[in-house]
Design a protein around this motif. Structure first.
Motif, PDB file in Angstrom:
ATOM      1  N   ALA A  96      -4.489  -1.059   4.377  1.00  0.00           N
ATOM      2  CA  ALA A  96      -3.435  -0.044   4.455  1.00  0.00           C
ATOM      3  C   ALA A  96      -2.137  -0.679   4.943  1.00  0.00           C
ATOM      4  CB  ALA A  96      -3.875   1.091   5.383  1.00  0.00           C
ATOM      5  N   HIS A  97      -2.230  -1.566   5.910  1.00  0.00           N
ATOM      6  CA  HIS A  97      -1.056  -2.274   6.448  1.00  0.00           C
ATOM      7  C   HIS A  97      -0.372  -3.093   5.351  1.00  0.00           C
ATOM      8  CE1 HIS A  97       1.284  -4.795   9.234  1.00  0.00           C
ATOM      9  NE2 HIS A  97       0.811  -5.839   8.572  1.00  0.00           N
ATOM     10  N   TRP A  98      -1.150  -3.782   4.554  1.00  0.00           N
ATOM     11  CA  TRP A  98      -0.595  -4.626   3.494  1.00  0.00           C
ATOM     12  C   TRP A  98       0.072  -3.809   2.399  1.00  0.00           C
ATOM     13  CZ3 TRP A  98      -5.748  -7.681   2.884  1.00  0.00           C
ATOM     14  CH2 TRP A  98      -5.808  -8.695   3.841  1.00  0.00           C
ATOM     15  N   ASN A  99      -0.421  -2.613   2.165  1.00  0.00           N
ATOM     16  CA  ASN A  99      -0.005  -1.860   0.983  1.00  0.00           C
ATOM     17  C   ASN A  99       0.847  -0.634   1.274  1.00  0.00           C
ATOM     18  OD1 ASN A  99      -1.357  -3.366  -1.220  1.00  0.00           O
ATOM     19  ND2 ASN A  99      -3.154  -2.903   0.017  1.00  0.00           N
ATOM     20  N   VAL A 100       1.197  -0.418   2.527  1.00  0.00           N
ATOM     21  CA  VAL A 100       1.985   0.765   2.858  1.00  0.00           C
ATOM     22  C   VAL A 100       3.362   0.681   2.203  1.00  0.00           C
ATOM     23  CG1 VAL A 100       2.937  -0.139   5.035  1.00  0.00           C
ATOM     24  CG2 VAL A 100       2.664   2.309   4.738  1.00  0.00           C
ATOM     25  N   GLU A 101       3.871   1.827   1.786  1.00  0.00           N
ATOM     26  CA  GLU A 101       5.210   1.903   1.203  1.00  0.00           C
ATOM     27  C   GLU A 101       5.745   3.313   1.440  1.00  0.00           C
ATOM     28  OE1 GLU A 101       3.813   2.770  -3.371  1.00  0.00           O
ATOM     29  OE2 GLU A 101       4.073   0.685  -2.771  1.00  0.00           O
ATOM     30  N   GLY A 102       7.001   3.493   1.183  1.00  0.00           N
ATOM     31  CA  GLY A 102       7.575   4.825   1.281  1.00  0.00           C
ATOM     32  C   GLY A 102       8.464   5.019   2.487  1.00  0.00           C
ATOM     33  N   ILE A 103       8.844   6.262   2.696  1.00  0.00           N
ATOM     34  CA  ILE A 103       9.830   6.617   3.710  1.00  0.00           C
ATOM     35  C   ILE A 103       9.379   6.297   5.131  1.00  0.00           C
ATOM     36  CG2 ILE A 103       9.122   9.031   3.948  1.00  0.00           C
ATOM     37  CD1 ILE A 103      12.200   9.648   4.001  1.00  0.00           C
ATOM     38  N   ASN A 104       8.093   6.384   5.396  1.00  0.00           N
ATOM     39  CA  ASN A 104       7.558   6.103   6.740  1.00  0.00           C
ATOM     40  C   ASN A 104       6.997   4.692   6.855  1.00  0.00           C
ATOM     41  OD1 ASN A 104       8.141   8.727   7.627  1.00  0.00           O
ATOM     42  ND2 ASN A 104       6.226   9.491   6.774  1.00  0.00           N
ATOM     43  N   PHE A 105       7.511   3.791   6.023  1.00  0.00           N
ATOM     44  CA  PHE A 105       6.969   2.434   5.954  1.00  0.00           C
ATOM     45  C   PHE A 105       6.852   1.778   7.326  1.00  0.00           C
ATOM     46  CE2 PHE A 105       7.751  -2.121   5.998  1.00  0.00           C
ATOM     47  CZ  PHE A 105       6.679  -2.574   5.247  1.00  0.00           C
ATOM     48  N   GLY A 126      -7.248   1.174  -2.359  1.00  0.00           N
ATOM     49  CA  GLY A 126      -5.880   0.761  -2.617  1.00  0.00           C
ATOM     50  C   GLY A 126      -5.079   1.738  -3.451  1.00  0.00           C
ATOM     51  N   SER A 127      -5.733   2.723  -4.028  1.00  0.00           N
ATOM     52  CA  SER A 127      -5.017   3.665  -4.884  1.00  0.00           C
ATOM     53  C   SER A 127      -4.858   5.049  -4.252  1.00  0.00           C
ATOM     54  CB  SER A 127      -5.766   3.803  -6.219  1.00  0.00           C
ATOM     55  OG  SER A 127      -7.077   4.268  -5.984  1.00  0.00           O
ATOM     56  N   GLU A 128      -5.370   5.218  -3.042  1.00  0.00           N
ATOM     57  CA  GLU A 128      -5.289   6.511  -2.378  1.00  0.00           C
ATOM     58  C   GLU A 128      -3.849   6.821  -1.965  1.00  0.00           C
ATOM     59  OE1 GLU A 128      -7.234   3.981  -1.360  1.00  0.00           O
ATOM     60  OE2 GLU A 128      -9.282   4.676  -1.076  1.00  0.00           O
ATOM     61  N   SER A 129      -3.485   8.098  -1.967  1.00  0.00           N
ATOM     62  CA  SER A 129      -2.188   8.481  -1.412  1.00  0.00           C
ATOM     63  C   SER A 129      -2.270   8.293   0.100  1.00  0.00           C
ATOM     64  CB  SER A 129      -1.880   9.945  -1.739  1.00  0.00           C
ATOM     65  OG  SER A 129      -2.704  10.801  -0.955  1.00  0.00           O
ATOM     66  N   TYR A 130      -1.133   8.187   0.747  1.00  0.00           N
ATOM     67  CA  TYR A 130      -1.163   7.951   2.189  1.00  0.00           C
ATOM     68  C   TYR A 130      -1.628   9.162   2.979  1.00  0.00           C
ATOM     69  CZ  TYR A 130      -0.456   3.168   2.097  1.00  0.00           C
ATOM     70  OH  TYR A 130      -0.700   1.837   1.896  1.00  0.00           O
ATOM     71  N   ASP A 131      -1.461  10.357   2.460  1.00  0.00           N
ATOM     72  CA  ASP A 131      -2.041  11.522   3.122  1.00  0.00           C
ATOM     73  C   ASP A 131      -3.562  11.412   3.131  1.00  0.00           C
ATOM     74  OD1 ASP A 131       0.416  12.656   3.654  1.00  0.00           O
ATOM     75  OD2 ASP A 131       0.391  13.958   1.891  1.00  0.00           O
ATOM     76  N   ILE A 132      -4.112  11.057   1.986  1.00  0.00           N
ATOM     77  CA  ILE A 132      -5.573  10.900   1.882  1.00  0.00           C
ATOM     78  C   ILE A 132      -6.031   9.731   2.750  1.00  0.00           C
ATOM     79  CG2 ILE A 132      -7.447  10.253   0.323  1.00  0.00           C
ATOM     80  CD1 ILE A 132      -5.969  11.925  -1.839  1.00  0.00           C
ATOM     81  N   LEU A 133      -5.311   8.620   2.707  1.00  0.00           N
ATOM     82  CA  LEU A 133      -5.690   7.454   3.497  1.00  0.00           C
ATOM     83  C   LEU A 133      -5.636   7.751   4.986  1.00  0.00           C
ATOM     84  CD1 LEU A 133      -6.563   4.551   3.732  1.00  0.00           C
ATOM     85  CD2 LEU A 133      -4.159   3.883   3.590  1.00  0.00           C
ATOM     86  N   LEU A 134      -4.565   8.392   5.453  1.00  0.00           N
ATOM     87  CA  LEU A 134      -4.456   8.711   6.883  1.00  0.00           C
ATOM     88  C   LEU A 134      -5.601   9.619   7.325  1.00  0.00           C
ATOM     89  CD1 LEU A 134      -0.621   9.253   7.247  1.00  0.00           C
ATOM     90  CD2 LEU A 134      -1.977   7.473   8.366  1.00  0.00           C
ATOM     91  N   ASN A 135      -5.914  10.619   6.529  1.00  0.00           N
ATOM     92  CA  ASN A 135      -7.023  11.508   6.872  1.00  0.00           C
ATOM     93  C   ASN A 135      -8.353  10.761   6.839  1.00  0.00           C
ATOM     94  OD1 ASN A 135      -6.051  14.241   7.485  1.00  0.00           O
ATOM     95  ND2 ASN A 135      -5.091  14.064   5.487  1.00  0.00           N
ATOM     96  N   SER A 136      -8.499   9.836   5.912  1.00  0.00           N
ATOM     97  CA  SER A 136      -9.718   9.035   5.830  1.00  0.00           C
ATOM     98  C   SER A 136      -9.862   8.129   7.051  1.00  0.00           C
ATOM     99  CB  SER A 136      -9.703   8.200   4.552  1.00  0.00           C
ATOM    100  OG  SER A 136     -10.827   7.367   4.492  1.00  0.00           O
ATOM    101  N   LEU A 137      -8.758   7.480   7.458  1.00  0.00           N
ATOM    102  CA  LEU A 137      -8.798   6.631   8.648  1.00  0.00           C
ATOM    103  C   LEU A 137      -9.125   7.458   9.896  1.00  0.00           C
ATOM    104  CD1 LEU A 137      -5.722   4.309   8.005  1.00  0.00           C
ATOM    105  CD2 LEU A 137      -8.136   3.657   7.906  1.00  0.00           C
TER     106      LEU A 137
END
Length: 152
Positions: A32-41, A91-102
């Motif tokens: 997630a750290h390697w692949n984060v992108e977007g406004i809250n990068f 690697g293809s999850e949206s960050y909302d899904i990833l954050l909830n998964s973490l």
């Protein structure tokens, strides 16, 4: 000596599961750290970095705890994946899904920590109890930070 080692068998089973799940979460948070992108990068990049670095230290402590009881710590990916209940980061999850998964994964780790703690209490293993208590406290900090991030 064999009698002492057998005394810890149930605790070791729990510690193996804890180490395996923590390792999978470690890799997932690093990905997630390697692949984060977007406004809250920046915020997410730093949060994931804190998480994977902390989890790496916890994996080492768990392995050392296992070794202190006369057992070898698990150290191969096949065994980690077999013992882990956590799903890998694709690697293809949206960050909302990833954050909830973490967050869900951290809650699962807390359950594993509490199960390990119960087994350590049964065999009156103070060193492992102290280690687990430290990790429980740190895990709760990660849970708090991810909950705060998820809720925005």
């Amino acid at each position: 000596m064999l009698e002492d080692i057998n005394k810890y068998k149930d605790l070791i089973v729990e510690l193996y599961k804890l180490q395996a799940n923590t390792f999978v979460l470690y890799l997932k948070s690093w990905g997630a750290h390697w692949n984060v992108e977007g406004i809250n990068f920046i915020e997410l990049h730093e949060l994931f970095k804190e998480l994977y670095k902390g989890l790496g230290e916890e994996i080492d402590r768990i392995a050392e705890g296992i070794g202190s009881l006369g057992y070898k710590a698990p150290a191969n990916l096949e065994l980690y994946l077999k013992l882990s209940q956590l799903k890998e980061f694709k690697g293809s999850e949206s960050y909302d899904i990833l954050l909830n998964s973490l967050l869900s994964d951290l809650l699962e780790i807390e359950n594993l920590l509490l199960n390990s703690n119960k087994e350590a209490v049964k065999v009156e293993c103070e060193a492992i109890l102290n280690m687990l208590q430290d990790i429980i406290e740190q895990n709760r900090v990660y849970i708090y930070k991810l909950r705060r991030t998820v809720k925005g």
